[in-house]
Scaffold this active site. Structure first.
Site, PDB file in Angstrom:
ATOM      1  N   GLU A 104      83.471-105.831  54.973  1.00  0.00           N
ATOM      2  CA  GLU A 104      83.747-106.709  55.111  1.00  0.00           C
ATOM      3  C   GLU A 104      84.875-107.878  54.555  1.00  0.00           C
ATOM      4  O   GLU A 104      85.547-109.028  54.467  1.00  0.00           O
ATOM      5  CB  GLU A 104      82.069-107.473  54.681  1.00  0.00           C
ATOM      6  N   GLU A 124      75.309-100.875  57.922  1.00  0.00           N
ATOM      7  CA  GLU A 124      73.935-101.574  57.380  1.00  0.00           C
ATOM      8  C   GLU A 124      72.714-100.926  57.946  1.00  0.00           C
ATOM      9  O   GLU A 124      72.120-101.276  57.526  1.00  0.00           O
ATOM     10  CB  GLU A 124      74.901-102.815  57.477  1.00  0.00           C
TER      11      GLU A 124
HETATM   12  C1  3H9 Z   1      75.550-103.533  52.464  1.00  0.00           C
HETATM   13  O1  3H9 Z   1      77.019-103.347  52.117  1.00  0.00           O
HETATM   14  C2  3H9 Z   1      75.777-104.917  53.046  1.00  0.00           C
HETATM   15  C3  3H9 Z   1      76.765-105.931  52.828  1.00  0.00           C
HETATM   16  O2  3H9 Z   1      76.873-106.313  54.177  1.00  0.00           O
HETATM   17  C4  3H9 Z   1      75.673-107.285  52.214  1.00  0.00           C
HETATM   18  C5  3H9 Z   1      75.642-107.870  51.179  1.00  0.00           C
HETATM   19  C6  3H9 Z   1      75.214-109.140  50.820  1.00  0.00           C
HETATM   20  N1  3H9 Z   1      75.187 -98.176  46.501  1.00  0.00           N
HETATM   21  O3  3H9 Z   1      76.737 -89.779  49.813  1.00  0.00           O
HETATM   22  P1  3H9 Z   1      77.394 -89.552  48.155  1.00  0.00           P
HETATM   23  C7  3H9 Z   1      76.235 -93.446  45.622  1.00  0.00           C
HETATM   24  S1  3H9 Z   1      75.116-102.382  52.761  1.00  0.00           S
HETATM   25  C8  3H9 Z   1      74.875 -98.152  45.749  1.00  0.00           C
HETATM   26  O4  3H9 Z   1      76.725 -87.998  47.812  1.00  0.00           O
HETATM   27  P2  3H9 Z   1      79.830 -88.826  49.770  1.00  0.00           P
HETATM   28  C9  3H9 Z   1      74.899 -92.681  45.963  1.00  0.00           C
HETATM   29  O5  3H9 Z   1      73.559 -92.848  46.251  1.00  0.00           O
HETATM   30  C10 3H9 Z   1      75.814-100.867  52.191  1.00  0.00           C
HETATM   31  N2  3H9 Z   1      74.956 -96.422  45.384  1.00  0.00           N
HETATM   32  O6  3H9 Z   1      78.936 -89.487  48.680  1.00  0.00           O
HETATM   33  C11 3H9 Z   1      75.746 -91.075  45.257  1.00  0.00           C
HETATM   34  O7  3H9 Z   1      75.378 -91.526  44.488  1.00  0.00           O
HETATM   35  P3  3H9 Z   1      74.095 -89.880  43.391  1.00  0.00           P
HETATM   36  C12 3H9 Z   1      76.357-100.054  52.776  1.00  0.00           C
HETATM   37  C13 3H9 Z   1      75.809 -95.720  46.515  1.00  0.00           C
HETATM   38  O8  3H9 Z   1      81.032 -88.788  49.232  1.00  0.00           O
HETATM   39  C14 3H9 Z   1      76.597 -91.515  45.359  1.00  0.00           C
HETATM   40  O9  3H9 Z   1      76.873 -93.089  45.050  1.00  0.00           O
HETATM   41  N3  3H9 Z   1      77.223 -99.465  52.580  1.00  0.00           N
HETATM   42  C15 3H9 Z   1      76.407 -96.366  47.589  1.00  0.00           C
HETATM   43  O10 3H9 Z   1      79.246 -87.631  50.767  1.00  0.00           O
HETATM   44  C16 3H9 Z   1      77.762 -90.839  45.887  1.00  0.00           C
HETATM   45  O11 3H9 Z   1      77.499 -91.011  47.413  1.00  0.00           O
HETATM   46  C17 3H9 Z   1      76.547 -97.854  52.931  1.00  0.00           C
HETATM   47  O12 3H9 Z   1      75.693 -97.688  53.593  1.00  0.00           O
HETATM   48  C18 3H9 Z   1      76.041 -98.212  47.491  1.00  0.00           C
HETATM   49  N4  3H9 Z   1      76.888 -98.718  48.616  1.00  0.00           N
HETATM   50  O13 3H9 Z   1      80.187 -90.018  50.589  1.00  0.00           O
HETATM   51  C19 3H9 Z   1      77.862 -96.637  52.522  1.00  0.00           C
HETATM   52  N5  3H9 Z   1      77.394 -95.377  48.467  1.00  0.00           N
HETATM   53  O14 3H9 Z   1      75.691 -89.247  42.623  1.00  0.00           O
HETATM   54  C20 3H9 Z   1      76.437 -95.547  51.218  1.00  0.00           C
HETATM   55  C21 3H9 Z   1      76.848 -94.746  47.647  1.00  0.00           C
HETATM   56  O15 3H9 Z   1      74.383 -90.388  41.887  1.00  0.00           O
HETATM   57  N6  3H9 Z   1      77.087 -94.532  50.888  1.00  0.00           N
HETATM   58  N7  3H9 Z   1      76.085 -94.804  46.581  1.00  0.00           N
HETATM   59  O16 3H9 Z   1      73.469 -89.168  44.325  1.00  0.00           O
HETATM   60  C22 3H9 Z   1      77.880 -93.742  52.081  1.00  0.00           C
HETATM   61  O17 3H9 Z   1      77.779 -93.544  52.962  1.00  0.00           O
HETATM   62  C23 3H9 Z   1      78.484 -92.601  51.838  1.00  0.00           C
HETATM   63  O18 3H9 Z   1      78.096 -92.572  49.939  1.00  0.00           O
HETATM   64  C24 3H9 Z   1      79.985 -92.595  51.226  1.00  0.00           C
HETATM   65  C25 3H9 Z   1      80.531 -90.959  50.415  1.00  0.00           C
HETATM   66  C26 3H9 Z   1      80.533 -91.875  52.752  1.00  0.00           C
HETATM   67  C27 3H9 Z   1      80.989 -93.678  50.768  1.00  0.00           C
END
Ligand code: 3H9
Length: 688
Positions: A104, A124
């Site tokens: 976004e 999301e």
């Molecule tokens: C949003 O954006 C809402 C908005 O539209 C509006 C708001 C008003 N936040 O997955 P990994 C942590 S909703 C906090 O193992 P990879 C994860 O817990 C969000 N923490 O790595 C982990 O921590 P730990 C929409 C996060 O390389 C560490 O980072 N976005 C977040 O296999 C490593 O993650 C998503 O849904 C976060 N957003 O994959 C994307 N993301 O090491 C969610 C990750 O302590 N994320 N962490 O266990 C992912 O899909 C994957 O993490 C990503 C990397 C593909 C980025």
């Protein structure tokens, strides 16, 4: 050091976000971005602004751990509104994955340059949310409502190539993202290209699109709130002004973020990541090098397991009992690939390169160079022991020996190994090349390095691993047995097969218990139970199953099981007769049973067993049980897994109902887990 910094190169300001691990848009990042943007937009020496990230990825979205806490200004929507007021060209330089709020943020920029391997997406819905920082309003203005719905309701990221084709990316960088983005921005300035605010565009949407889209996702998104809320928000983009649409999106986002569904889905997001964190394993734990893999047994399971490794570039040797059986297994794998190609999920070239990695053999000596050997032979202790014996003669002292057994005692299997510390369970779920869960079963002697290697391997083949201790059925099948037991008892008590199935389907399971048994083959469970004593399972609950199998009605593969399959699927009348006969035989009282009782008996049995599994230390934590049951058996993600659901429903209530069941059913199966009793006590104390 600040998580957001800026520098000026010539007349371009380069704002860099550096918030490891994934540049989540935490409060510090939002504040930093807002401050930097305010500063540079007032600076007359700056003609254009680039936003780029350090580390492995562009922003992966809002900081999910901040949801549910008091909001801190500036929120993402405020930041986006500030960006909309900027008069200088804003360019996003994207590498890794720009997801959710991260994507976004790029939509608030006027131009997007993407690295060729980068992806963008709005995931999301996977967290029970809709994009809440203008994504549902800006994206349809950029690419049209149809494509926007696909991205928002599907929640899957798209490649840079696709992003370029549909007009999200303006330029694809091939080598050096920053250099190429600077060059692209210099050209923009030279050519005097205008700022391109997406809020100023109109939404293109075909007539009936939204109505049709609701129908299109009705089955896949059954029970989920977020995908349908997303359609409403995109529809609002096509009908309202931008500001009204943003306000509508905000309201929907707020509703969802505090809903039990989103809490459940966020719980699973963190639980799936927590499952890989094992006490005693850290970055210093020695990981074994796994380059070559062998699979023993070319049945459907063995072939599915092989495909996981082939698809991820591992050479695989598949061992069968004879040359003919080895060739047949190879053909089976090729057939699975062919049907994947037919579904458009793979190209002929991909199949050929995977098949080139496969060797089929009937000679144990061919396994001598394998670093990991997974046996997927018939579920029989004597055969498994023979396999281990054969492996002792050919494998070296570092080879990891894994068994794919679903129920057998892996400590006993390991006893016969030359190196019991190298033995582990790798329990795949059928179909093994599709199901995302991998249960890693550690024995009393499994080396910690072997467990760490298995965890790493699971990730490299795209599985979510959960570690389990040894017990009958481990986490997944032990729970499933209890669930199946209650369904079987309900049959005898008078609940019709299709009503039990419909109740479980309506609860959100992908299919009812009996439909599942018909699909898998009723004979598999019947054969497994033949080896158990009557102390170990409830003979009554599975008596109809045994009688059906005895008469050759083993499920869908024989045209009849709990249902009959003659073109359509109808309840098998014989099941009703058998249920009455068995009730008579075992003295089970027949009665009218409410839908509520059907649901609670099956689900609470799962919950109680899940807590017992945690209390015995078979699972490391309650959230592991939730990961297993959602990924392994399709427990509805919007309920967060059985133990999270228990918390949402109330431990006290569950305990009260279990006591009532114990009164009518006896307490053989309804003795509550100590952990559940303790949690109920704590819940009551909290509520005083
Ligand atoms: C949003 O954006 C809402 C908005 O539209 C509006 C708001 C008003 N936040 O997955 P990994 C942590 S909703 C906090 O193992 P990879 C994860 O817990 C969000 N923490 O790595 C982990 O921590 P730990 C929409 C996060 O390389 C560490 O980072 N976005 C977040 O296999 C490593 O993650 C998503 O849904 C976060 N957003 O994959 C994307 N993301 O090491 C969610 C990750 O302590 N994320 N962490 O266990 C992912 O899909 C994957 O993490 C990503 C990397 C593909 C980025």
């Amino acid at each position: 050091m600040s998580v957001v910094t800026s520098r000026i190169e010539n007349n371009i300001s380069i704002i860099t976000i550096d918030n490891p691990p994934v540049n989540a848009l935490s409060h510090a990042v939002r504040q930093g971005l807002s401050d930097e943007l305010k500063g540079v937009s007032k600076n007359d020496d700056v003609a254009a602004i680039i936003i780029i990230c350090n580390g492995r990825t562009f922003c992966a979205g809002a900081d999910i751990s901040e949801f549910g806490k008091p909001p801190k200004s500036p929120g993402l929507p405020e930041l986006m509104a500030e960006m909309d007021m900027i008069e200088k060209p804003l360019v996003a330089a994207v590498h890794g994955t720009a997801l959710g709020g991260g994507f976004e943020l790029t939509l608030c920029c006027h131009y997007r340059v993407m690295e060729s391997a980068a992806k963008v997406g709005l995931p999301e819905v996977n967290l029970g949310l809709i994009p809440g920082a203008g994504g549902t309003q800006r994206l349809p203005r950029l690419i049209g409502a149809q494509e926007a719905l696909d991205m928002i309701c599907g929640g899957k990221p798209i490649s840079a190539k696709k992003a370029y084709e549909i007009g999200i990316a303006d330029h694809i960088s091939k080598e050096n993202l920053l250099k190429e983005t600077i060059k692209y921005t210099e050209d923009l300035i030279k050519e005097g290209k205008p700022t391109k605010r997406l809020r100023d565009l109109d939404v293109v949407a075909a007539n009936d699109l939204f109505k049709e889209y609701r129908k299109k996702i009705a089955h896949k998104s059954r029970g989920f709130l977020a995908p349908f809320a997303a359609i409403e928000a995109v529809q609002a983009a096509s009908e309202l002004s931008f500001d009204q649409g943003v306000a509508f999106e905000r309201e929907k986002f707020k509703e969802l973020v505090s809903s039990p569904q989103s809490k459940a889905q966020r719980h699973l997001f963190f639980s799936e990541r927590a499952a890989s964190k094992i006490p005693g394993i850290d970055k210093t734990t020695p990981i074994r090098d796994v380059k070559k893999v062998a699979i023993i047994g070319g049945g459907l399971m063995g072939c599915g397991i092989a495909i996981n490794f082939l698809n991820n570039g591992f050479p695989v040797t598949l061992l069968e009992v004879s040359a003919d059986a080895a060739t047949a297994a190879k053909e089976k794998i090729e057939n699975i690939y062919r049907s994947t190609i037919k579904k458009g999920r793979m190209s002929e070239d991909q199949m050929n390169s995977s098949m080139a990695l496969l060797t089929a053999s009937d000679d144990y000596n061919d396994l001598s160079a394998s670093d990991l050997i997974i046996e997927a032979v018939f579920e029989d202790m004597a055969i498994k022991k023979q396999v281990i014996n054969n492996l002792n003669k050919v494998t070296d002292e570092n080879a990891i020996i894994a068994t794919n057994t679903s129920f057998l005692d892996i400590n006993e299997i390991a006893e016969g190994a030359a190196h019991p510390e190298n033995v582990i369970g790798l329990h795949f779920f059928s179909p093994a090349h599709i199901m995302p869960l991998l249960e890693i079963v550690k024995t009393d002697k499994s080396d910690i390095g072997v467990i760490a290697t298995a965890l790493k391997l699971a990730k490299s083949i795209g599985k979510t691993p959960v570690v389990s201790g040894v017990c009958y059925g481990f986490i997944a099948n032990r729970m499933s047995s209890c669930y199946g037991r209650e369904a079987g008892l309900l049959l005898l008590e008078g609940a019709p097969v299709d009503r039990i199935d419909k109740t479980l389907y309506d609860f959100g399971m992908p299919m009812g218990m009996f439909s599942m048994l018909d699909m898998a083959g009723i004979d598999i469970g019947v054969m497994a139970r033949e080896k158990l004593s009557s102390e170990e399972y409830d003979e009554r609950a599975f008596s109809v199953h045994a009688a059906l199998v005895k008469s050759g009605q083993k499920g869908k593969k024989t045209g009849a099981g709990f249902y009959k399959y003659n073109g359509d699927k109808t309840p098998n009348q014989r099941v009703a007769e058998l249920s009455a006969e068995m009730a008579d035989k075992y003295g089970v009282k027949r009665r009218d049973i409410t839908t509520k009782e059907i649901e609670e008996r099956c689900i609470f049995a799962l919950i109680n067993e899940g807590f017992k599994i945690v209390e015995e230390g078979i699972a490391l934590r309650a959230s592991d049980v939730d990961v297993v049951y959602t990924l392994g058996f399709g427990f509805p993600r919007y309920r967060g897994g059985p133990l999270h659901y228990a918390q949402q429903l109330g431990f006290t209530y569950i305990l009260k109902r279990m006591k009532e069941f114990a009164k009518t059913q006896g307490d053989r199966w309804w003795a509550p887990s100590k952990m559940l009793v303790k949690l109920a006590e704590e819940e009551r104390e909290e509520n005083v």
